[in-house]
Design an enzyme around this catalytic site. Structure first.
Site, PDB file in Angstrom:
ATOM      1  N   GLU A 121       0.822  -1.218   0.000  1.00  0.00           N
ATOM      2  CA  GLU A 121       0.000   0.000   0.000  1.00  0.00           C
ATOM      3  C   GLU A 121       0.853   1.264   0.000  1.00  0.00           C
ATOM      4  O   GLU A 121       0.341   2.350  -0.263  1.00  0.00           O
ATOM      5  CB  GLU A 121      -0.952   0.014   1.202  1.00  0.00           C
ATOM      6  N   TYR A 161      -2.771   4.429   6.904  1.00  0.00           N
ATOM      7  CA  TYR A 161      -1.955   3.207   7.037  1.00  0.00           C
ATOM      8  C   TYR A 161      -0.756   3.261   6.102  1.00  0.00           C
ATOM      9  O   TYR A 161       0.399   3.062   6.519  1.00  0.00           O
ATOM     10  CB  TYR A 161      -2.854   2.014   6.749  1.00  0.00           C
ATOM     11  N   LYS A 165       3.133   3.474   7.260  1.00  0.00           N
ATOM     12  CA  LYS A 165       4.066   2.413   6.850  1.00  0.00           C
ATOM     13  C   LYS A 165       5.220   3.015   6.045  1.00  0.00           C
ATOM     14  O   LYS A 165       6.372   2.590   6.163  1.00  0.00           O
ATOM     15  CB  LYS A 165       3.334   1.360   6.013  1.00  0.00           C
ATOM     16  N   ASN A 190      -1.087  -8.602  -0.949  1.00  0.00           N
ATOM     17  CA  ASN A 190      -2.306  -9.391  -0.720  1.00  0.00           C
ATOM     18  C   ASN A 190      -2.072 -10.894  -0.583  1.00  0.00           C
ATOM     19  O   ASN A 190      -2.501 -11.684  -1.425  1.00  0.00           O
ATOM     20  CB  ASN A 190      -3.341  -9.100  -1.817  1.00  0.00           C
ATOM     21  N   LYS A 225     -20.428  -8.624  -1.594  1.00  0.00           N
ATOM     22  CA  LYS A 225     -20.556  -7.205  -1.931  1.00  0.00           C
ATOM     23  C   LYS A 225     -19.325  -6.721  -2.682  1.00  0.00           C
ATOM     24  O   LYS A 225     -18.195  -6.866  -2.184  1.00  0.00           O
ATOM     25  CB  LYS A 225     -20.718  -6.393  -0.650  1.00  0.00           C
ATOM     26  N   ARG A 234      -6.098  -6.605  -7.667  1.00  0.00           N
ATOM     27  CA  ARG A 234      -5.066  -6.982  -6.707  1.00  0.00           C
ATOM     28  C   ARG A 234      -4.310  -8.186  -7.266  1.00  0.00           C
ATOM     29  O   ARG A 234      -4.881  -8.998  -8.005  1.00  0.00           O
ATOM     30  CB  ARG A 234      -5.684  -7.403  -5.355  1.00  0.00           C
TER      31      ARG A 234
HETATM   32  P1  NAD Z   1      -2.734  -9.823  11.272  1.00  0.00           P
HETATM   33  O1  NAD Z   1      -3.649  -8.740  11.701  1.00  0.00           O
HETATM   34  O2  NAD Z   1      -3.301 -11.158  10.984  1.00  0.00           O
HETATM   35  O3  NAD Z   1      -1.567 -10.009  12.335  1.00  0.00           O
HETATM   36  C1  NAD Z   1      -1.036  -8.950  13.080  1.00  0.00           C
HETATM   37  C2  NAD Z   1      -0.831  -9.458  14.498  1.00  0.00           C
HETATM   38  O4  NAD Z   1      -0.217  -8.416  15.263  1.00  0.00           O
HETATM   39  C3  NAD Z   1      -2.147  -9.812  15.190  1.00  0.00           C
HETATM   40  O5  NAD Z   1      -2.112 -11.145  15.660  1.00  0.00           O
HETATM   41  C4  NAD Z   1      -2.247  -8.804  16.338  1.00  0.00           C
HETATM   42  O6  NAD Z   1      -2.840  -9.352  17.507  1.00  0.00           O
HETATM   43  C5  NAD Z   1      -0.793  -8.460  16.565  1.00  0.00           C
HETATM   44  N1  NAD Z   1      -0.592  -7.159  17.191  1.00  0.00           N
HETATM   45  C6  NAD Z   1      -0.914  -5.939  16.705  1.00  0.00           C
HETATM   46  N2  NAD Z   1      -0.566  -4.990  17.564  1.00  0.00           N
HETATM   47  C7  NAD Z   1      -0.007  -5.613  18.638  1.00  0.00           C
HETATM   48  C8  NAD Z   1       0.544  -5.176  19.849  1.00  0.00           C
HETATM   49  N3  NAD Z   1       0.611  -3.882  20.166  1.00  0.00           N
HETATM   50  N4  NAD Z   1       1.026  -6.092  20.716  1.00  0.00           N
HETATM   51  C9  NAD Z   1       0.959  -7.418  20.418  1.00  0.00           C
HETATM   52  N5  NAD Z   1       0.462  -7.892  19.270  1.00  0.00           N
HETATM   53  C10 NAD Z   1      -0.024  -7.004  18.387  1.00  0.00           C
HETATM   54  O7  NAD Z   1      -1.936  -9.265  10.002  1.00  0.00           O
HETATM   55  P2  NAD Z   1      -1.072 -10.073   8.917  1.00  0.00           P
HETATM   56  O8  NAD Z   1      -1.870 -10.197   7.695  1.00  0.00           O
HETATM   57  O9  NAD Z   1      -0.462 -11.257   9.544  1.00  0.00           O
HETATM   58  O10 NAD Z   1       0.053  -8.989   8.617  1.00  0.00           O
HETATM   59  C11 NAD Z   1       1.307  -8.984   9.299  1.00  0.00           C
HETATM   60  C12 NAD Z   1       2.130  -7.802   8.820  1.00  0.00           C
HETATM   61  O11 NAD Z   1       2.266  -7.823   7.395  1.00  0.00           O
HETATM   62  C13 NAD Z   1       1.541  -6.440   9.153  1.00  0.00           C
HETATM   63  O12 NAD Z   1       2.584  -5.575   9.480  1.00  0.00           O
HETATM   64  C14 NAD Z   1       0.862  -5.999   7.880  1.00  0.00           C
HETATM   65  O13 NAD Z   1       0.817  -4.596   7.776  1.00  0.00           O
HETATM   66  C15 NAD Z   1       1.791  -6.601   6.839  1.00  0.00           C
HETATM   67  N6  NAD Z   1       1.081  -6.878   5.580  1.00  0.00           N
HETATM   68  C16 NAD Z   1       0.307  -7.998   5.435  1.00  0.00           C
HETATM   69  C17 NAD Z   1      -0.312  -8.228   4.231  1.00  0.00           C
HETATM   70  C18 NAD Z   1      -1.105  -9.466   3.946  1.00  0.00           C
HETATM   71  O14 NAD Z   1      -1.332  -9.743   2.778  1.00  0.00           O
HETATM   72  N7  NAD Z   1      -1.532 -10.245   4.927  1.00  0.00           N
HETATM   73  C19 NAD Z   1      -0.176  -7.330   3.194  1.00  0.00           C
HETATM   74  C20 NAD Z   1       0.574  -6.184   3.382  1.00  0.00           C
HETATM   75  C21 NAD Z   1       1.211  -5.974   4.587  1.00  0.00           C
HETATM   76  C1  UGA Z   2      -4.873  -4.521   2.125  1.00  0.00           C
HETATM   77  C2  UGA Z   2      -4.670  -4.094   3.563  1.00  0.00           C
HETATM   78  O1  UGA Z   2      -4.441  -2.697   3.624  1.00  0.00           O
HETATM   79  C3  UGA Z   2      -3.509  -4.724   4.213  1.00  0.00           C
HETATM   80  O2  UGA Z   2      -3.850  -5.923   4.838  1.00  0.00           O
HETATM   81  C4  UGA Z   2      -2.308  -4.945   3.371  1.00  0.00           C
HETATM   82  O3  UGA Z   2      -1.311  -4.052   3.769  1.00  0.00           O
HETATM   83  C5  UGA Z   2      -2.491  -4.885   1.882  1.00  0.00           C
HETATM   84  O4  UGA Z   2      -3.701  -4.434   1.391  1.00  0.00           O
HETATM   85  C6  UGA Z   2      -2.243  -6.248   1.228  1.00  0.00           C
HETATM   86  O5  UGA Z   2      -2.978  -7.164   1.542  1.00  0.00           O
HETATM   87  O6  UGA Z   2      -1.328  -6.335   0.425  1.00  0.00           O
HETATM   88  P1  UGA Z   2      -6.745  -4.027   0.377  1.00  0.00           P
HETATM   89  O7  UGA Z   2      -6.151  -4.910  -0.649  1.00  0.00           O
HETATM   90  O8  UGA Z   2      -7.417  -2.816  -0.124  1.00  0.00           O
HETATM   91  O9  UGA Z   2      -5.704  -3.586   1.467  1.00  0.00           O
HETATM   92  O10 UGA Z   2      -7.760  -4.814   1.314  1.00  0.00           O
HETATM   93  P2  UGA Z   2      -8.844  -5.942   1.076  1.00  0.00           P
HETATM   94  O11 UGA Z   2      -9.777  -5.919   2.217  1.00  0.00           O
HETATM   95  O12 UGA Z   2      -8.170  -7.213   0.787  1.00  0.00           O
HETATM   96  O13 UGA Z   2      -9.664  -5.408  -0.179  1.00  0.00           O
HETATM   97  C7  UGA Z   2      -9.332  -5.644  -1.512  1.00  0.00           C
HETATM   98  C8  UGA Z   2     -10.373  -5.005  -2.398  1.00  0.00           C
HETATM   99  O14 UGA Z   2     -11.636  -5.651  -2.217  1.00  0.00           O
HETATM  100  C9  UGA Z   2     -10.645  -3.524  -2.196  1.00  0.00           C
HETATM  101  O15 UGA Z   2     -10.855  -2.936  -3.458  1.00  0.00           O
HETATM  102  C10 UGA Z   2     -11.955  -3.489  -1.423  1.00  0.00           C
HETATM  103  O16 UGA Z   2     -12.686  -2.310  -1.631  1.00  0.00           O
HETATM  104  C11 UGA Z   2     -12.661  -4.689  -2.005  1.00  0.00           C
HETATM  105  N1  UGA Z   2     -13.699  -5.343  -1.165  1.00  0.00           N
HETATM  106  C12 UGA Z   2     -13.454  -5.676   0.124  1.00  0.00           C
HETATM  107  C13 UGA Z   2     -14.940  -5.675  -1.748  1.00  0.00           C
HETATM  108  O17 UGA Z   2     -15.196  -5.369  -2.935  1.00  0.00           O
HETATM  109  N2  UGA Z   2     -15.866  -6.335  -0.998  1.00  0.00           N
HETATM  110  C14 UGA Z   2     -15.646  -6.673   0.288  1.00  0.00           C
HETATM  111  O18 UGA Z   2     -16.561  -7.300   0.910  1.00  0.00           O
HETATM  112  C15 UGA Z   2     -14.406  -6.346   0.875  1.00  0.00           C
END
Ligand code: NAD
Ligand code: UGA
Length: 360
Positions: A121, A161, A165, A190, A225, A234
């Site tokens: 992002e 966000y 970041k 994603n 939705k 994405r």
């Molecule tokens: P997630 O929300 O599943 O995991 C984040 C974890 O951090 C949670 O378990 C939450 O309880 C913990 N946490 C947050 N604040 C805390 C605190 N103050 N103390 C203790 N624990 C805390 O998210 P994720 O998808 O696993 O993402 C992990 C990282 O990767 C994040 O930094 C996110 O921004 C980044 N990221 C993820 C994606 C993705 O595709 N999943 C995409 C882009 C960036």
């Molecule tokens: C995500 C989140 O910001 C983070 O977890 C992460 O940093 C990053 O992008 C990532 O995963 O790489 P985004 O992809 O916008 O952002 O989040 P999603 O909830 O996965 O949404 C993807 C798309 O689906 C968006 O266009 C959103 O508007 C759409 N959406 C979401 C729908 O059309 N319907 C829904 O019910 C939910």
């Protein structure tokens, strides 16, 4: 042989839980893990190679000791759900910049290697989307070291966000430049897979990311939705491929030193409308008793769905040439395969409850 000691902050989340699966299967690693939640990692809590603390990382006095006792710090903790960015922006800014900046400082002071999880992002939207409307101009894949960052106006709080970041990335870079911090920044695109987020009303509250939103709709037979028509795109990445890349970073300190890596699968790029159709098709195939069931896909405005101040990324395609070259990493899992694994796991986890509440 001495083990490598990893300190994983946020090890109880989606990515953290899959990373724990992988590193705890390998006796050459031990882990100090911290998270506010342990629901997704219960099966690991009795593992003698995991020293887990349940709590808030940023109020723990022992955090400097945890860093001191480890070889590598992986910082994953974040508030990373788009429904929060324009509704609780102060906490999003705090949790994604102010608080983790303390971890960066501790790593620099203690000369510990930091692997920090940022986000795709930071790239925001394609530059062309502000000039000619979404999808108006041809787009180049986003490159870690060349692409500009295009975020919307301050009133579009969706970008809190991304901005937090990005500022943290700049802080890490500056610590590398001025104080010799050894770091790697990961920009996930994603990631999808089992244990992503929650189903509202069952194991969480609010609006999760899109995969869990669509799974809730499929399991409980409510319409999927599409926000603003589902035209945005994405590049969805299987969590198993993502963990391969993260392991490549852990194991290659020299090649990944002070690098930023896009980790994503450009071959899996699609629109959200197509994602909805694919998930419906796969769900009906995996759960034949739902094959004849009507599953609606409807449009909803972003203001209605997320509230005021939401804007979207129109398109983000990762350039992964750096990860290919330095880590010899290649994402292997197709979108349909990644979705099948994800949908199967949600059906296993929540299917019985869904049938109870929604008998055919
Ligand atoms: P997630 O929300 O599943 O995991 C984040 C974890 O951090 C949670 O378990 C939450 O309880 C913990 N946490 C947050 N604040 C805390 C605190 N103050 N103390 C203790 N624990 C805390 O998210 P994720 O998808 O696993 O993402 C992990 C990282 O990767 C994040 O930094 C996110 O921004 C980044 N990221 C993820 C994606 C993705 O595709 N999943 C995409 C882009 C960036
Ligand atoms: C995500 C989140 O910001 C983070 O977890 C992460 O940093 C990053 O992008 C990532 O995963 O790489 P985004 O992809 O916008 O952002 O989040 P999603 O909830 O996965 O949404 C993807 C798309 O689906 C968006 O266009 C959103 O508007 C759409 N959406 C979401 C729908 O059309 N319907 C829904 O019910 C939910």
């Amino acid at each position: 042989m001495d083990s490598t000691k990893l300190c994983i902050l946020g090890c109880g989340g989606f990515i953290g839980s899959h990373l724990l699966d992988r590193v705890l299967a390998d006796p050459s690693y031990t882990v100090i893990g911290i998270d506010k939640s342990a629901e997704k990692i219960k099966r690991h809590l009795s593992n003698s190679r995991l020293d887990f603390t349940l709590g808030d990382i940023y109020t723990m006095e022992a955090i400097a000791t945890c860093v001191e006792q480890s070889d590598i710090v992986l910082s994953l903790a974040a508030l990373c759900n788009p429904s929060l960015y324009n509704t609780i922006p102060l906490r999003v800014l705090e949790n994604n910049y102010s608080q983790p900046s303390a971890i960066v400082k501790v790593c620099a002071e203690q000369k510990k290697r930091l692997i920090h999880f940022s986000t795709c992002e930071v790239y925001g939207r394609t530059a062309g989307s502000y000039v000619s409307g979404p999808h108006g101009l041809a787009v180049e894949p986003f490159n870690e070291d060349r692409s500009p960052y295009v975020l919307g106006p301050i009133s579009a709080q969706r970008w809190t966000y991304a901005c937090a970041k990005q500022l943290l990335e700049r802080l890490i870079y500056a610590y590398g430049f001025e104080r010799g911090l050894e770091y790697t920044i990961v920009r996930p695109f994603n990631f999808i897979g089992p244990r992503m987020d929650f189903i509202p009303g069952i194991d969480g509250e609010g609006v999760p990311r899109v995969i869990a939103c669509f799974m809730e709709a499929l399991l409980f037979n409510t319409p999927l939705k599409l926000v603003d028509g589902g035209f945005n795109r994405r590049a969805f990445t299987a969590i198993s491929d993502a963990i391969d890349a993260i392991m490549g970073i852990i194991k290659n300190p020299e090649k990944s030193k002070n690098q930023i890596f896009n980790i994503g699968n450009p071959a899996n790029e699609t629109t959200i409308a197509d994602l909805a159709r694919r998930m419906k098709r796969i769900y009906q195939k995996l759960s034949p008793k739902y094959a004849g069931q009507t599953i609606d896909i409807v449009n909803v405005s972003s203001e209605e769905f997320y509230g005021k101040g939401y804007e979207d990324s129109d398109r983000r395609i990762p350039d992964i040439s750096k990860a290919r070259e330095l880590l010899q990493w290649e994402p292997k899992t197709s979108l349909d395969d990644a979705l099948s694994l994800t949908i199967e796991s949600y059906v296993r986890e929540y299917g019985a409850r869904a049938i109870e509440e929604n008998p055919l």
